[in-house]
Motif scaffolding. Structure first.
Motif, short mmCIF file in Angstrom:
data_model
loop_
_atom_site.label_atom_id
_atom_site.label_comp_id
_atom_site.label_asym_id
_atom_site.label_seq_id
_atom_site.Cartn_x
_atom_site.Cartn_y
_atom_site.Cartn_z
N GLY A 90 18.53 48.19 73.83
CA GLY A 90 18.36 49.00 72.63
C GLY A 90 16.90 49.12 72.24
O GLY A 90 16.06 48.26 72.56
N TYR A 91 16.62 50.20 71.53
CA TYR A 91 15.26 50.55 71.12
C TYR A 91 15.18 50.62 69.60
O TYR A 91 15.98 51.29 68.96
CB TYR A 91 14.88 51.91 71.75
CG TYR A 91 14.82 51.81 73.25
CD1 TYR A 91 13.63 51.47 73.89
CD2 TYR A 91 15.97 51.96 74.02
CE1 TYR A 91 13.58 51.33 75.27
CE2 TYR A 91 15.92 51.80 75.40
CZ TYR A 91 14.73 51.49 76.01
OH TYR A 91 14.69 51.32 77.38
N CYS A 92 14.20 49.93 69.01
CA CYS A 92 14.02 49.87 67.55
C CYS A 92 15.31 49.38 66.89
O CYS A 92 15.69 48.24 67.10
CB CYS A 92 13.58 51.24 67.02
SG CYS A 92 12.01 51.80 67.69
N PHE A 93 15.97 50.21 66.11
CA PHE A 93 17.25 49.83 65.50
C PHE A 93 18.24 49.40 66.57
O PHE A 93 18.99 48.43 66.39
CB PHE A 93 17.79 51.02 64.71
CG PHE A 93 19.20 50.86 64.23
CD1 PHE A 93 19.61 49.74 63.54
CD2 PHE A 93 20.14 51.86 64.47
CE1 PHE A 93 20.92 49.60 63.09
CE2 PHE A 93 21.44 51.74 64.03
CZ PHE A 93 21.83 50.60 63.34
N GLY A 94 18.24 50.08 67.70
CA GLY A 94 19.13 49.70 68.80
C GLY A 94 18.82 48.32 69.34
O GLY A 94 19.73 47.61 69.80
N GLY A 95 17.55 47.92 69.30
CA GLY A 95 17.20 46.57 69.72
C GLY A 95 17.81 45.53 68.82
O GLY A 95 18.32 44.50 69.28
N LEU A 96 17.76 45.78 67.51
CA LEU A 96 18.44 44.90 66.56
C LEU A 96 19.94 44.86 66.86
O LEU A 96 20.56 43.80 66.85
CB LEU A 96 18.20 45.38 65.14
CG LEU A 96 19.05 44.73 64.05
CD1 LEU A 96 18.73 43.25 63.90
CD2 LEU A 96 18.86 45.46 62.72
N ALA A 97 20.52 46.03 67.13
CA ALA A 97 21.97 46.12 67.33
C ALA A 97 22.42 45.29 68.53
O ALA A 97 23.42 44.57 68.47
CB ALA A 97 22.39 47.58 67.51
N VAL A 98 21.68 45.35 69.65
CA VAL A 98 22.12 44.60 70.82
C VAL A 98 21.92 43.10 70.62
O VAL A 98 22.67 42.29 71.16
CB VAL A 98 21.46 45.09 72.12
CG1 VAL A 98 21.84 46.55 72.39
CG2 VAL A 98 19.96 44.91 72.12
#
Length: 235
Positions: free
Chosen positions: A114-122
């Motif tokens: 994940g990238y940015c918010f997606g990084g937090l999500a994963v």
């Protein structure tokens, strides 16, 4: 080319994108999670790159109906997810389960990035104890309201962050390291000394936001790190 990737989290209809391998398939799948606004060019580019390497790739939808949020919607949406990790974990788990069902790949053959918010999500997916094999976060927020306990995390973890990212200060980096160590996770952290937020996104400079800048070297090196991490994890 992508195909529709429709699924639900409870009553919320979600619409992502599924990319089939354009090279000989390697039997593995990668869930790719978007930045704060929704599925955009950076995520689509990563999915296509993974498909070219033989992976099944799926762009997850965390907002519903495949929407791209307007600027004034992003802040409230992020605040909602940040304050309610259970909601975020449910939303990303729904994507993982849908990818498993759509592809027949068992979770030990699936990674999530994940990238940015997606990084937090994963990272929240990993903290939830999901049996996904590996997760990788790129310039994602590293802290959570619900830290992992010892033994909670089953996935291998790679986190790539910029030393100059004002959204991920060094105190958060230290807290992440302490959390992962206390959880006895299999984790690694890569810090790019000259990188700001969104360093993998070639389009981010157009936003003219001083907190964010594309960094070609950090982008290249973090992608190389990801490929080695996937090779090691998805054996």
């Amino acid at each position: 080319m992508s195909a529709a990737f429709a699924y639900h989290d409870g009553a919320v209809a979600l619409r992502g994108e599924l990319y089939h391998p354009t090279a000989p398939g390697n039997g593995h799948a990668v869930l790719v999670v978007h930045e704060a606004d929704g599925i955009g060019g950076n995520v689509r580019r990563r999915c296509a790159m993974l498909a070219d390497l033989g992976y099944i790739a799926a762009a997850a939808d965390l907002h519903g109906d495949g929407r791209i949020l307007d600027d004034d919607e992003i802040g409230p949406a992020m605040a909602r997810f940040r304050s309610d990790p259970t909601l975020l974990r449910s939303r990303i788990t729904a994507a993982l389960e849908a990818l498993e069902a759509a592809t027949g790949c068992a979770t030990d053959r699936i990674a999530a990035i994940g990238y940015c918010f997606g990084g937090l999500a994963v990272l929240e997916l990993a903290r939830s104890g999901a049996p996904v094999r590996a997760v990788a976060s790129f310039h994602g927020l590293l802290t959570t309201a619900t830290p992992a306990g010892r033994g909670d995390i089953k996935a291998r973890i790679l986190a790539c962050t910029g030393a100059l990212d004002p959204l991920v200060p060094l105190t958060d980096v230290a807290a992440f390291q302490a959390e992962m160590t206390a959880a006895a996770a299999d984790w690694q952290l890569v810090v790019y000394g000259r990188a700001l937020h969104s360093f993998t996104n070639v389009a981010v400079n157009a936003l003219d936001d001083p907190r964010m800048r594309y960094d070609a070297l950090a982008d290249r090196d973090s992608w190389t790190a990801l490929l080695g991490f996937l090779d090691d994890s998805l054996r």
